[in-house]
Motif scaffolding. Structure first.
Motif, PDB file in Angstrom:
ATOM      1  N   SER A 123       2.995  -5.948  -1.743  1.00 16.52           N
ATOM      2  CA  SER A 123       2.194  -6.497  -0.648  1.00 16.52           C
ATOM      3  C   SER A 123       1.200  -7.479  -1.232  1.00 16.52           C
ATOM      4  O   SER A 123       0.497  -7.166  -2.204  1.00 16.52           O
ATOM      5  CB  SER A 123       1.432  -5.388   0.085  1.00 16.52           C
ATOM      6  OG  SER A 123       2.286  -4.557   0.817  1.00 16.52           O
ATOM      7  N   ILE A 161      -2.060  -9.636  -0.227  1.00 18.98           N
ATOM      8  CA  ILE A 161      -3.090  -9.586   0.812  1.00 18.98           C
ATOM      9  C   ILE A 161      -4.202 -10.582   0.510  1.00 18.98           C
ATOM     10  O   ILE A 161      -4.749 -10.601  -0.597  1.00 18.98           O
ATOM     11  CB  ILE A 161      -3.728  -8.178   0.905  1.00 18.98           C
ATOM     12  CG1 ILE A 161      -2.677  -7.078   0.871  1.00 18.98           C
ATOM     13  CG2 ILE A 161      -4.627  -8.078   2.124  1.00 18.98           C
ATOM     14  CD1 ILE A 161      -1.803  -7.003   2.063  1.00 18.98           C
ATOM     15  N   GLU A 188       2.283  -4.674   7.209  1.00 17.58           N
ATOM     16  CA  GLU A 188       0.921  -5.050   6.829  1.00 17.58           C
ATOM     17  C   GLU A 188       0.291  -5.686   8.064  1.00 17.58           C
ATOM     18  O   GLU A 188       0.940  -6.470   8.763  1.00 17.58           O
ATOM     19  CB  GLU A 188       0.910  -6.049   5.677  1.00 17.58           C
ATOM     20  CG  GLU A 188       1.284  -5.485   4.321  1.00 17.58           C
ATOM     21  CD  GLU A 188       0.184  -4.633   3.688  1.00 17.58           C
ATOM     22  OE1 GLU A 188      -0.932  -4.593   4.251  1.00 17.58           O
ATOM     23  OE2 GLU A 188       0.444  -4.026   2.635  1.00 17.58           O
ATOM     24  N   ALA A 240      -7.590  -7.702   6.711  1.00 17.86           N
ATOM     25  CA  ALA A 240      -6.865  -8.762   6.012  1.00 17.86           C
ATOM     26  C   ALA A 240      -6.823 -10.031   6.841  1.00 17.86           C
ATOM     27  O   ALA A 240      -6.764  -9.989   8.073  1.00 17.86           O
ATOM     28  CB  ALA A 240      -5.449  -8.295   5.694  1.00 17.86           C
ATOM     29  N   SER A 281      -1.126 -11.918   5.000  1.00 17.16           N
ATOM     30  CA  SER A 281      -0.409 -10.955   4.177  1.00 17.16           C
ATOM     31  C   SER A 281       1.070 -11.298   4.127  1.00 17.16           C
ATOM     32  O   SER A 281       1.620 -11.874   5.063  1.00 17.16           O
ATOM     33  CB  SER A 281      -0.596  -9.543   4.732  1.00 17.16           C
ATOM     34  OG  SER A 281       0.136  -8.605   3.963  1.00 17.16           O
TER      35      SER A 281
END
Length: 332
Positions: A49, A51, A314, A37, A40
């Motif tokens: 989430s 992303i 994340e 990623a 995030s």
């Protein structure tokens, strides 16, 4: 101490460390970006989430159902990438930003409800209020912009002397917190543009966060100072206690009770702190991507679960992870 006793001591220490590390392992993990990623954001309750990745555009994941809810593609230039994302506190809207554009999305329908292009400088960080009514973004030319998307009302905050690194916005859009390379974080009123509190640091301010209930602010610089401030008075509540000569924070979150603080760092580390005295309670490491070189990961965002018994992360590895928070009597 005899060699035999030393051997037994080392074995016991090894077992204790192994047991401790075992408790810190993620209880669940989910792949959200196959090749990692770029940016995030987690919703405040960990439900969603958001992303951004090079190969999949922007993806919104429902962490309760563990399903991909939406995949959004911003009207981006070939050489540009969504580098900043945020979710409103009420989980109603999200915002995604490139260098000179940002887009607002309705989380309930998946629809794009606004696409905006800035004409001056570049966007460094962005935040969004409840119901997607307003956004706050910091620019590379030292300016922070508050924009009411319903009325078009716009305020440019000109208090900073160097480029803006980070911003945060209260859920109702009334108050802003901004940090800059000028060593200062300002807490200010978005209706008047007036400064309420000035928080000084010995180095450039690289992380800020507001307690959504309006009790505290967090500010941290690029070297070794991270502070929690009382918003009503501007007084210092505590300094996070760590011995590292340099500690960078890439994510931060207050719990709903404003008793604890989660932070993430660029070296895989997630820490839980006590707000009252700045003492560290517990630490975890997120998982690096298999085969990644160097074998590390940047923690991009952190969130508490609603009951404060677990946390979600994340990271740049593209993996979402869930960790257990030990009970208070286990921390001793």
């Amino acid at each position: 101490m005899s060699i035999f006793r030393t051997f037994l001591y080392l074995q016991c220490c090894t077992l204790l460390i192994a047991c401790s590390e075992q408790k810190e392992h993620a209880t669940a993990s989910y792949e959200h970006a196959a090749r990692g990623a770029f940016s995030s954001a987690l919703s405040h309750d960990g439900r969603y989430s958001l992303i951004s990745s090079i190969h999949h555009g922007v993806a919104l994941w429902d962490n309760q159902q563990q399903v991909l809810k939406y995949q959004w593609f911003q009207q981006q230039d070939q050489d540009s990438l969504v580098h900043t994302v945020a979710i409103a506190f009420d989980n109603s809207h999200a915002v995604t930003a490139e260098k000179t554009t940002f887009a607002v999305w309705n989380i309930n329908t998946g629809d794009n409800v606004g696409y905006y292009k800035i004409k001056t400088a570049t966007i460094r960080d962005i935040a969004i209020s409840n119901q997607g009514r307003s956004v706050l973004y910091g620019r590379s030319d030292n300016v922070v912009v508050y924009l009411n998307l319903e009325t078009g009302r716009r305020i440019e905050f000109l208090g900073h002397q160097e480029k803006i690194n980070v911003v945060d916005l209260s859920p109702n859009g009334r108050f802003a917190l901004s940090g800059s390379n000028d060593y200062v974080a300002y807490f200010w009123d978005t209706q008047s543009g007036q400064v309420i509190h000035r928080f000084n640091h010995p180095n450039r301010v690289t992380q800020v966060a507001l307690d959504p209930q309006g009790r505290y602010a967090f500010t941290a610089d690029s070297m070794a100072q991270a502070h929690i401030w009382q918003l009503t008075t501007g007084d210092l509540v505590s300094k996070l206690k760590y011995i590292a000569r340099q500690k960078i924070f890439t994510a931060v979150r207050f719990n709903d009770q404003a008793t604890r603080l989660l932070t993430g760092s660029p070296n895989r580390l997630v820490d839980l702190w006590q707000i009252a005295d700045g003492e560290k309670i517990q630490s975890w490491h997120v998982t690096p991507r298999e085969g990644s070189k160097p074998k590390s990961a940047v923690v991009l965002d952190v969130a508490f679960t609603n009951d404060d018994t677990a946390l979600l992360t994340e990271s740049s590895s593209g993996i979402a992870e869930r960790f257990t928070i030990r009970e208070a009597n286990e921390h001793n």
